[in-house]
Design an enzyme around this catalytic site. Structure first.
Site, short mmCIF file in Angstrom:
data_model
loop_
_atom_site.label_atom_id
_atom_site.label_comp_id
_atom_site.label_asym_id
_atom_site.label_seq_id
_atom_site.Cartn_x
_atom_site.Cartn_y
_atom_site.Cartn_z
N ASP A 172 -1.87 -6.30 4.15
CA ASP A 172 -2.09 -7.59 5.24
C ASP A 172 -1.49 -7.66 6.34
O ASP A 172 -2.08 -7.82 7.46
CB ASP A 172 -1.97 -8.56 4.38
CG ASP A 172 -2.87 -8.51 3.01
OD1 ASP A 172 -3.05 -7.56 2.60
OD2 ASP A 172 -2.61 -9.67 2.08
N GLU A 402 5.82 -7.22 -7.34
CA GLU A 402 4.70 -6.73 -6.53
C GLU A 402 5.04 -5.79 -5.70
O GLU A 402 4.59 -4.74 -5.37
CB GLU A 402 4.35 -8.09 -5.84
CG GLU A 402 3.01 -7.80 -4.88
CD GLU A 402 2.61 -9.13 -4.13
OE1 GLU A 402 3.36 -10.22 -4.30
OE2 GLU A 402 1.63 -9.15 -3.48
C1 9WN Z 1 -5.30 -10.42 0.02
C2 9WN Z 1 -3.50 -8.17 -4.87
C3 9WN Z 1 -3.48 -8.01 -3.47
C4 9WN Z 1 -3.42 -6.65 -2.92
C5 9WN Z 1 -2.96 -6.39 -1.50
C6 9WN Z 1 -2.02 -7.30 -1.06
C7 9WN Z 1 -2.43 -9.07 -1.23
C8 9WN Z 1 -4.08 -10.54 -0.84
C9 9WN Z 1 -3.00 -11.83 -0.35
O1 9WN Z 1 -2.58 -9.18 -2.58
O2 9WN Z 1 -3.60 -9.20 -0.71
O3 9WN Z 1 -6.12 -9.53 -0.47
O4 9WN Z 1 -3.77 -12.79 -0.50
O5 9WN Z 1 -2.07 -11.55 0.10
O6 9WN Z 1 -1.56 -7.12 0.39
O7 9WN Z 1 -2.84 -5.16 -1.25
O8 9WN Z 1 -4.39 -5.72 -3.22
O9 9WN Z 1 -2.43 -7.61 -5.37
#
Ligand code: 9WN
Length: 429
Positions: A172, A402
């Site tokens: 992100d 995470e």
């Molecule tokens: C937006 C779920 C996801 C991962 C992504 C990570 C984060 C989301 C957020 O979480 O993104 O999609 O709201 O931060 O960057 O890689 O799939 O774990």
């Protein structure tokens, strides 16, 4: 002997905890990344998580994939988030995305690692009746997904698909997107973020990034989710080297599956042709200055300058030719030097490096996994072992988070995290 025994016991406990983490995050057919922070099904998380279920619950591993594919759009696109059940703990939810599909979903996708995972499931599942009952349907849906990628995201046959949103990359707030994102206007309305209720703001993207993330979400809805219009007018349009690599590797694995199933037709021919185009075009993403790959901003016609771990992923795809390989490995060796916890998402010498802030420094185990597979394919076994050991080190130090602080290996982002538990099972079993 004592050391070995202690390690064995620790491993046993960690394996039990990793399984318990997946079971805890199971919402019946799909696994949330972690409760609270991410209460829905995410595309590439689910693919990785299926690998975690595989060694102890084969039907559940396959179900992870089929529940994700149940949200596939008619166009072939597989959404980045599927909102199977309502939750208030995440923003933005389905009302903001404005998609009118069942089940509810977002309108963008994520790195298509699923095909690679399905190939592993296909090759490793012991219950062949389970495999035979669904593999053809899954492969059919994967073919549609990959055709959609190439046709809609590279309509001009450049060999390099485009991404329309940093959320689509799954990385992100990577500094790779800083310049491209600056060209996107900020959204004009007020909103309340939920992520910083769960996680300290110092580990999350800034408001300026969220303002632009949301502008893009609005833009997709205003374009009525029309692939052609979005391709023409999206203010953010990037050749993401990570997506390109994962797609390329995925298509290769998909074609291997097709071969095993005797599927040989116009569609498989078309996919093979698209792979040739990518192989011919990948040099455009190489920088002679940094000796690694970078994403490319198609709006400003410039390489994205930050040095990020995405630039190593062409190894996973088999897209690094003899000329680039030694240079890229030299960069990797330097990245790993004296770093017991590796590989940071942004290189520690990059001016944008922040060891605790999400995709600007912390370490992500599923990215390490892809890099290791690539290194093994290329025969760089010393480096593959180094990255694997460093990844195990992180699990021993801090468990299933995470991501991990790039300097200390401490928790970063959410706890009890599914894809990290899945990677732990992959590496410890
Ligand atoms: C937006 C779920 C996801 C991962 C992504 C990570 C984060 C989301 C957020 O979480 O993104 O999609 O709201 O931060 O960057 O890689 O799939 O774990």
């Amino acid at each position: 002997i004592k050391m070995t025994l202690t390690m064995a016991l620790d491993d046993e406990q960690l394996i039990a905890d990793a399984k318990a983490t997946l079971i805890k995050n199971d919402l019946g057919g799909y696994t949330v990344p972690t409760h609270g922070l991410y209460p829905f099904q995410w595309n590439w998380d689910s693919a990785i998580v299926a690998l975690g279920w595989l060694p102890f619950d084969e039907p559940r591993a396959w179900e992870e994939a089929t529940s994700l594919l149940s949200a596939q759009w008619k166009s072939g696109m597989v959404p980045h988030v599927v909102f199977h059940k309502h939750s208030d703990t995440y923003f933005p939810g389905p009302d903001i995305w404005g998609v009118k599909n069942t089940p509810d979903s977002t309108s963008i996708t994520q790195p298509p690692v699923l095909a690679t995972v399905i190939r592993q499931l296909f090759e490793q599942t012991k219950d062949r009746v389970l495999v035979d009952s669904q593999i053809e349907q899954i492969v059919k849906q994967l073919i549609d997904y990959h055709l959609w990628w190439y046709k809609q995201r590279d309509p001009e046959y450049t060999g390099l698909v485009v991404s329309y949103h940093p959320w689509e990359s799954g990385m992100d707030n990577s500094p790779a997107w800083d310049e491209a994102l600056r060209a996107v206007p900020k959204v004009g309305w007020e909103y309340t973020r939920r992520d910083i209720n769960h996680i300290d703001a110092s580990e999350r993207p800034h408001k300026e990034e969220y303002d632009r993330f949301l502008y893009l979400v609005d833009f997709f809805r205003k374009m009525n989710f029309d692939d052609t219009l979005i391709y023409q007018d999206c203010p953010y349009r990037v050749n993401d080297v990570s997506i390109i690599s994962i797609l390329h590797r995925g298509t290769k694995d998909l074609l291997a599956l097709c071969k095993a199933l005797n599927i040989d037709n116009k569609q498989t021919e078309y996919l093979a042709h698209r792979m040739d185009l990518t192989e011919a075009a990948i040099g455009k993403l190489w920088s002679a200055e940094t000796n690694m790959f970078h994403s490319f901003d198609t709006r400003s016609n410039k390489l994205c300058s930050a040095r990020t771990n995405a630039g190593l992923l062409p190894l996973f795809a088999g897209l690094v030719n003899e000329k680039f390989t030694p240079k890229l490995i030299e960069v990797l060796d330097d990245w790993l030097l004296d770093r017991p916890f590796a590989i940071s998402s942004t290189h520690h010498d990059d001016p944008c490096y922040e060891p605790q802030r999400y995709w600007r420094g912390p370490i992500w185990l599923h990215i390490n996994w892809m890099i290791v597979l690539g290194l093994e394919d290329y025969g760089f076994l010393k480096q593959a072992k180094q990255v694997t050991d460093a990844s195990r080190n992180l699990i021993y130090t801090s468990g299933f988070n995470e991501s991990f602080h790039a300097e200390t290996g401490a928790r970063s982002g959410g706890a009890d995290f599914s894809w990290t538990a899945a990677m732990a099972l992959y590496w410890l079993l």
